[in-house]
Design an enzyme around this catalytic site. Sequence first.
Site, PDB file in Angstrom:
ATOM      1  N   LEU A   1       0.154 -10.380  -6.667  1.00 44.12           N
ATOM      2  CA  LEU A   1       0.644 -11.727  -6.395  1.00 44.12           C
ATOM      3  C   LEU A   1       2.020 -11.685  -5.732  1.00 44.12           C
ATOM      4  O   LEU A   1       2.747 -10.700  -5.849  1.00 44.12           O
ATOM      5  CB  LEU A   1       0.696 -12.518  -7.704  1.00 44.12           C
ATOM      6  CG  LEU A   1      -0.666 -12.645  -8.408  1.00 44.12           C
ATOM      7  CD1 LEU A   1      -0.492 -12.991  -9.880  1.00 44.12           C
ATOM      8  CD2 LEU A   1      -1.528 -13.689  -7.708  1.00 44.12           C
ATOM      9  N   PRO A   2       2.406 -12.777  -5.034  1.00 39.51           N
ATOM     10  CA  PRO A   2       3.613 -12.737  -4.207  1.00 39.51           C
ATOM     11  C   PRO A   2       4.943 -12.702  -4.957  1.00 39.51           C
ATOM     12  O   PRO A   2       5.818 -11.903  -4.639  1.00 39.51           O
ATOM     13  CB  PRO A   2       3.516 -14.020  -3.363  1.00 39.51           C
ATOM     14  CG  PRO A   2       2.109 -14.480  -3.476  1.00 39.51           C
ATOM     15  CD  PRO A   2       1.631 -14.010  -4.812  1.00 39.51           C
TER      16      PRO A   2
ATOM     17  N   THR B   1       5.231  -6.917  -6.734  1.00 42.05           N
ATOM     18  CA  THR B   1       6.623  -6.489  -6.777  1.00 42.05           C
ATOM     19  C   THR B   1       7.451  -7.643  -7.315  1.00 42.05           C
ATOM     20  O   THR B   1       7.678  -8.643  -6.624  1.00 42.05           O
ATOM     21  CB  THR B   1       7.133  -6.084  -5.382  1.00 42.05           C
ATOM     22  OG1 THR B   1       6.341  -5.000  -4.883  1.00 42.05           O
ATOM     23  CG2 THR B   1       8.589  -5.638  -5.452  1.00 42.05           C
TER      24      THR B   1
ATOM     25  N   LYS C   1      10.121   0.833  -7.324  1.00 41.41           N
ATOM     26  CA  LYS C   1       9.708   0.184  -6.079  1.00 41.41           C
ATOM     27  C   LYS C   1      10.885  -0.510  -5.408  1.00 41.41           C
ATOM     28  O   LYS C   1      11.073  -0.423  -4.191  1.00 41.41           O
ATOM     29  CB  LYS C   1       8.593  -0.824  -6.364  1.00 41.41           C
ATOM     30  CG  LYS C   1       8.215  -1.733  -5.189  1.00 41.41           C
ATOM     31  CD  LYS C   1       7.638  -0.944  -4.012  1.00 41.41           C
ATOM     32  CE  LYS C   1       7.339  -1.853  -2.821  1.00 41.41           C
ATOM     33  NZ  LYS C   1       6.241  -2.791  -3.069  1.00 41.41           N
TER      34      LYS C   1
ATOM     35  N   LYS D   1      12.358 -10.859   0.189  1.00 40.36           N
ATOM     36  CA  LYS D   1      12.159 -11.092  -1.241  1.00 40.36           C
ATOM     37  C   LYS D   1      12.478  -9.847  -2.047  1.00 40.36           C
ATOM     38  O   LYS D   1      13.178  -9.903  -3.070  1.00 40.36           O
ATOM     39  CB  LYS D   1      10.718 -11.518  -1.509  1.00 40.36           C
ATOM     40  CG  LYS D   1      10.396 -11.771  -2.981  1.00 40.36           C
ATOM     41  CD  LYS D   1       8.947 -11.483  -3.336  1.00 40.36           C
ATOM     42  CE  LYS D   1       8.674 -10.000  -3.413  1.00 40.36           C
ATOM     43  NZ  LYS D   1       7.341  -9.692  -3.984  1.00 40.36           N
TER      44      LYS D   1
END
Length: 362
Positions: free
Chosen positions: A123-124, A156, A235, A310
């Site tokens: 998911l975003p 992320t 990450k 983001k």
Amino acid sequence: MSVSPALSLPLRRVPVTRTLPSAVRLSRFHPRAFSTSVQRDATWGFIGLGQMGYNMAKNLRAKIPATDTLMIRDVNEDASKRFVKEIQEIARSSGSEPDSLKVVIAENARDLAEQSTVVVTSLPEPEHVKDVFHSILRQGELPALEQERLFIDTSTIDPASSKELANAIHTTRQGRFVDAPMSGGVVGATAGTLSFMFGASSQTGQLVERVRSVLMLMGKKAWHMGPPGTGVSGKLANNYILAINNIATAEAMNLGIRWGLDPKTLAEMVNTSTGRCWPMEINNPVPGVVETAPASRGYAGGFGVSLMNKDLRLALSAAKDSGTPMALGDIARSVYNTVEEEHRGKDFSVVYKWLQDKSEAK
């Protein structure tokens, strides 16, 4: 059931998708003993069919046994229907019945979680992940399965949110939550060559191996970074480097070209020297230098500048929380804020075009 404060956000209304008539409906999951290996007649769940998730789910469906069922869920009904249709075409092309590869569109995230022993989410943003898990947990205890339910979040998000989600799952004994963001972009998701970095308790060696066996169905590497939260931490550290390297590569290529250097020759030289990096070698920002790079197709596809912005925001926020100085972070953030406004929807290597336009304007 008590729920972590991170999951107490109001749940957004999500449109309900209906199972396609041609999709195979799922019988209730039949409990089986714990194993780190892929088992037959299992039910797998996948939530989030964006550019990354769609291709990851395709690889998952291709690699699990044909007798297993894949349940999918996305707020975009068209994406879910397209996925089912594409899987049916794959079955036809192999000479099988269209429904031989079992795919079911779940009514909602809770229904998917109830019936799946492995649930993968892609998911975003952090709030999307929280909303999904809130919708799963707010209805009380999930049905018990003989094999422990495994939640693998490949999104992320920030480490704090990921740890809160893990705590909500573990303290209510709903299963195991693992943060497992990936590197490799849409190309890697399509080819099944993603590299995952995951955070999971190593107290039970079987858990780490079980997680790795699932991730290897969608990628080629799976690094166990440590306890919950360390996957997203790794990450964000990686993508902070990527964000800086991308700007430096764009600046160096623009500088060299303005000096009269041939871009391909410059890139070849750098790629055999100390400046070698992924943005220079694989994702070169100058059109025509690397034919497979997004820059050579109008900066379409690839890793969107909004996603890079983001990730950089999340990295800087996490750095602030831990009291870690980031000398170049704010400068890079300013660059990506501007580039996102001017080139929204393009690959993050479009920073080069932004610099080029600035150069020509002077």
